[in-house]
Design an enzyme around this catalytic site. Structure first.
Site, mmCIF file in Angstrom:
data_model
loop_
_atom_site.group_PDB
_atom_site.id
_atom_site.type_symbol
_atom_site.label_atom_id
_atom_site.label_comp_id
_atom_site.label_asym_id
_atom_site.label_seq_id
_atom_site.Cartn_x
_atom_site.Cartn_y
_atom_site.Cartn_z
ATOM 1 N N ASP A 184 1.904 -14.389 12.611
ATOM 2 C CA ASP A 184 0.758 -14.979 11.918
ATOM 3 C C ASP A 184 -0.139 -13.848 11.425
ATOM 4 O OD1 ASP A 184 -1.476 -16.342 11.052
ATOM 5 O OD2 ASP A 184 -1.488 -17.746 12.737
ATOM 6 N N HIS A 239 -2.578 10.386 -1.725
ATOM 7 C CA HIS A 239 -2.718 9.095 -2.408
ATOM 8 C C HIS A 239 -2.694 9.267 -3.921
ATOM 9 C CE1 HIS A 239 -3.399 5.843 0.529
ATOM 10 N NE2 HIS A 239 -3.772 6.818 1.334
ATOM 11 N N GLU A 284 0.832 -1.202 0.000
ATOM 12 C CA GLU A 284 0.000 0.000 0.000
ATOM 13 C C GLU A 284 0.866 1.252 0.000
ATOM 14 O OE1 GLU A 284 -3.326 2.357 2.724
ATOM 15 O OE2 GLU A 284 -2.754 0.294 3.202
ATOM 16 N N LYS A 289 -8.146 -15.510 16.025
ATOM 17 C CA LYS A 289 -8.302 -15.125 14.621
ATOM 18 C C LYS A 289 -9.746 -14.791 14.254
ATOM 19 C CE LYS A 289 -4.362 -18.047 13.504
ATOM 20 N NZ LYS A 289 -3.835 -19.208 12.785
#
Length: 608
Positions: A495, A593, A287, A419
């Site tokens: 993770d 951006h 990004e 998660k």
């Protein structure tokens, strides 16, 4: 002719051939020694067992019994020490005697079995090498040299002596054996072999997942699997790199059936001044503006004197689900587990699973006749999921003795919760619970962040607090905490899926010092990180951990590296929140951006 095998290699003869009387003496001595060798029977080699006072079978039986008996005694004693939390290095006189006996019996068994095997192996190898050297030497010695004790003599074939130099009558020429060269063949898989394996994988006769075990070469397995996949799907993997990666390092622990690896650029933000230390933060992301924005936040924090952090809790959780025939019976187990008088016993059983796992508490919840037990424990520098699961299994096995009617449905019943966004993690915490804060000076807000303190406070209230409440957010009272968490997780081998609960964050902003300066804080109750295990041991991720100074396990203070990494994550989130909120308040988000996150490359040409 009788064939003899030599067991030891005599000194090598000189290459130059002797001449004159000395040569004749050597010839006569050689002739005499050959006759004696053929006439005398071979002398048996002395055995090590000849020096024993007892028969060999009795001696072996005594040492075998001694070895296993003292091993059992020591294991039994050490198990008792673990149960009673006695240090293992504190030994009694009987344990010292047992250790000495164990070492002595091991040396005996190794000497009579291990060394004898190694010597026999070395002897066979030396025989082969000796025979090859002697055969090759025949091609290097001059024609007028008398054949000495060489390999050809062993099989009764020795080159003839030239008639003009030999005192003996000429003998018929003997045929030399073909020249043998004993070398280790370099096995290089051919393209034909790989092609056959690829066809077998495509046909389904060889499972793709078994290539590593069958070939013994992880990179070759990945290349074959990659080609088979392209043929089966008809799609090209030309853009997915294969070379330049250590596939052995992921076997059995990180990724199965690899066909390549994905390249993610790693940028650095900082220095981040946190708790008096400077950190250069690695961030793996695709990004645009993310690293630049976090870097601007780090600059603002640095210019204002740095940030401080507090680690409030460090526990990893696992919650198995068990079932009984009645809800009453499930409640009985709940009362038993939550009884403080039983905690020490359960903790002792749990802590046996690891040197670093330490049970901190158990929280239970009932749903009908089903019981959910949420175990919380510290795990050192590891993230600790496997460590906690092992300890929980030990406790379940222990409880089965008193509750034989307990049916273990699953080691994880989602009361953990891992998660997945869950209120239990937002309220109780999971992993590392960290609060990080900083006071940003008014001058820095205006010159570096290009906005004002009042604008930031108002935007934070309406966006991060009110707006998130309207959306029914669960732990999402922030601007983009998951952006920074994910980037650091990927760079440091965490993770990535645990970004879900690790990104739980509430960002607070308040005007202080008579409204001149900005107090900003982030509260993150469940940052799940580790510095050992999983992807942290891969080369790239290990390098990023080393950049932060938290690579591996801390020997001085177990768990300090993972706790420090959690505070760095929170500090980086603080910098990212500060910079993005400033960009929003100043109306710079879309402009930045469009400037930095737009590619001028012709996409149509890239695709074609």
């Amino acid at each position: 002719m009788d064939v003899r095998r030599r067991h030891t290699k005599p000194p090598r003869p000189a290459i130059t051939a002797p001449s004159g009387p000395h040569r004749q003496q050597q010839q006569q001595h050689h002739k005499h020694s050959k006759a004696v060798d053929h006439a005398a029977p071979p002398t048996p080699h002395p055995q090590a067992s000849d020096a024993l006072p007892l028969p060999l079978y009795l001696t072996n039986g005594i040492f075998f019994t001694l070895f296993f008996s003292v091993a059992y005694f020591l294991l039994h004693r050490w198990r008792d020490k673990i149960r009673t939390s006695t240090p293992l290095h504190v030994v009694t006189l009987s344990e010292i005697a047992a250790i000495v006996s164990l070492i002595a019996s091991f040396i005996y068994l190794l000497g009579f079995f291990g060394i004898d095997f190694v010597q026999s192996f070395i002897t066979r190898a030396s025989h082969d090498a000796w025979d090859v050297d002697d055969e090759n030497e025949q091609f290097l010695i001059e024609d007028d040299r008398r054949c000495g004790p060489c390999a050809s003599e062993v099989v009764g074939q020795c080159p003839p002596i030239p008639p003009h130099k030999s005192p003996l009558p000429p003998s018929p020429p003997a045929v030399l054996p073909p020249k043998m060269v004993h070398t280790v063949p370099l096995v290089t898989p051919s393209a034909e072999e790989d092609e056959d394996i690829i066809k077998s994988v495509v046909a389904g006769t060889i499972p793709s997942y078994s290539l590593e075990s069958k070939l013994g070469d992880c990179k070759r397995a990945a290349a074959i699997r990659r080609e088979a996949l392209q043929r089966m799907t008809g799609s090209s993997l030309a853009g997915l790199p294969l070379e330049g990666f250590d596939y052995d390092s992921i076997l059995g622990q990180c990724c199965e059936m690899p066909v390549g690896y994905v390249q993610i650029p790693v940028g650095i933000a900082g220095p981040l001044l946190l708790d008096g230390r400077e950190f250069v933060v690695p961030m793996a992301t695709t990004e645009g503006c993310l690293v630049a924005s976090t870097n601007r936040g780090c600059k603002a924090i640095y210019a204002s004197g740095g940030a401080t952090s507090v680690l409030m809790r460090d526990v990893m959780t696992r919650a198995p689900v068990v079932r009984f025939d009645t809800a009453k019976r499930a409640a009985e187990l709940k009362f038993f587990v939550e009884d403080p008088t039983n905690f020490d016993t359960l903790a002792l059983v749990f802590n046996k699973s690891s040197r670093f796992a330490r049970l901190q508490g158990i929280q239970c919840a009932i749903a009908g006749k089903n019981l959910y037990m949420r175990f919380s424990c510290s795990t050192g520098d590891a993230m600790g999921m496997n460590m906690v699961s092992k300890g929980v299994q030990n406790v379940l096995d222990f409880l089965q003795n008193d509750f034989p009617d307990m049916d273990i449905i699953g080691i994880s019943g989602n009361f953990c919760s891992d998660k997945k966004p869950a209120a239990v993690n937002w309220i109780e915490g999971r992993g590392k619970s960290v609060v990080c804060e900083a006071i940003i000076k008014d001058e820095v807000v205006r010159k570096v962040l290009k906005t004002s303190v009042s604008a930031l406070v108002e935007l934070n209230m309406l966006k991060n607090l009110t707006g998130s409440a309207v959306a029914g957010a669960l732990g999402g009272f922030n601007a983009h905490a998951s952006n920074i968490v994910s980037a650091i997780f990927i760079a440091t081998g965490q993770d990535p899926a645990q970004n879900v609960e690790s990104s739980h964050c509430i960002t607070m902003m308040e005007a202080v010092n008579d409204g001149k300066d900005l107090h900003i804080s982030v509260s993150m109750p469940s940052i799940e990180v580790g510095t050992v295990g999983g992807g942290t041991q891969l080369a790239s991720q290990s390098a990023c951990l080393n950049l932060l100074g938290v690579k591996g396990a801390s020997k001085e203070s177990p768990g300090s590296n993972s706790r420090l990494l959690a505070t760095v994550v929170a500090g980086s989130v603080l910098a990212g929140e500060l910079s993005l909120m400033s960009a929003l308040a100043a109306g710079q988000l879309v402009k930045s951006h469009m400037k930095y996150n737009r590619s001028s490359k012709d996409v149509s040409k890239v695709v074609s």
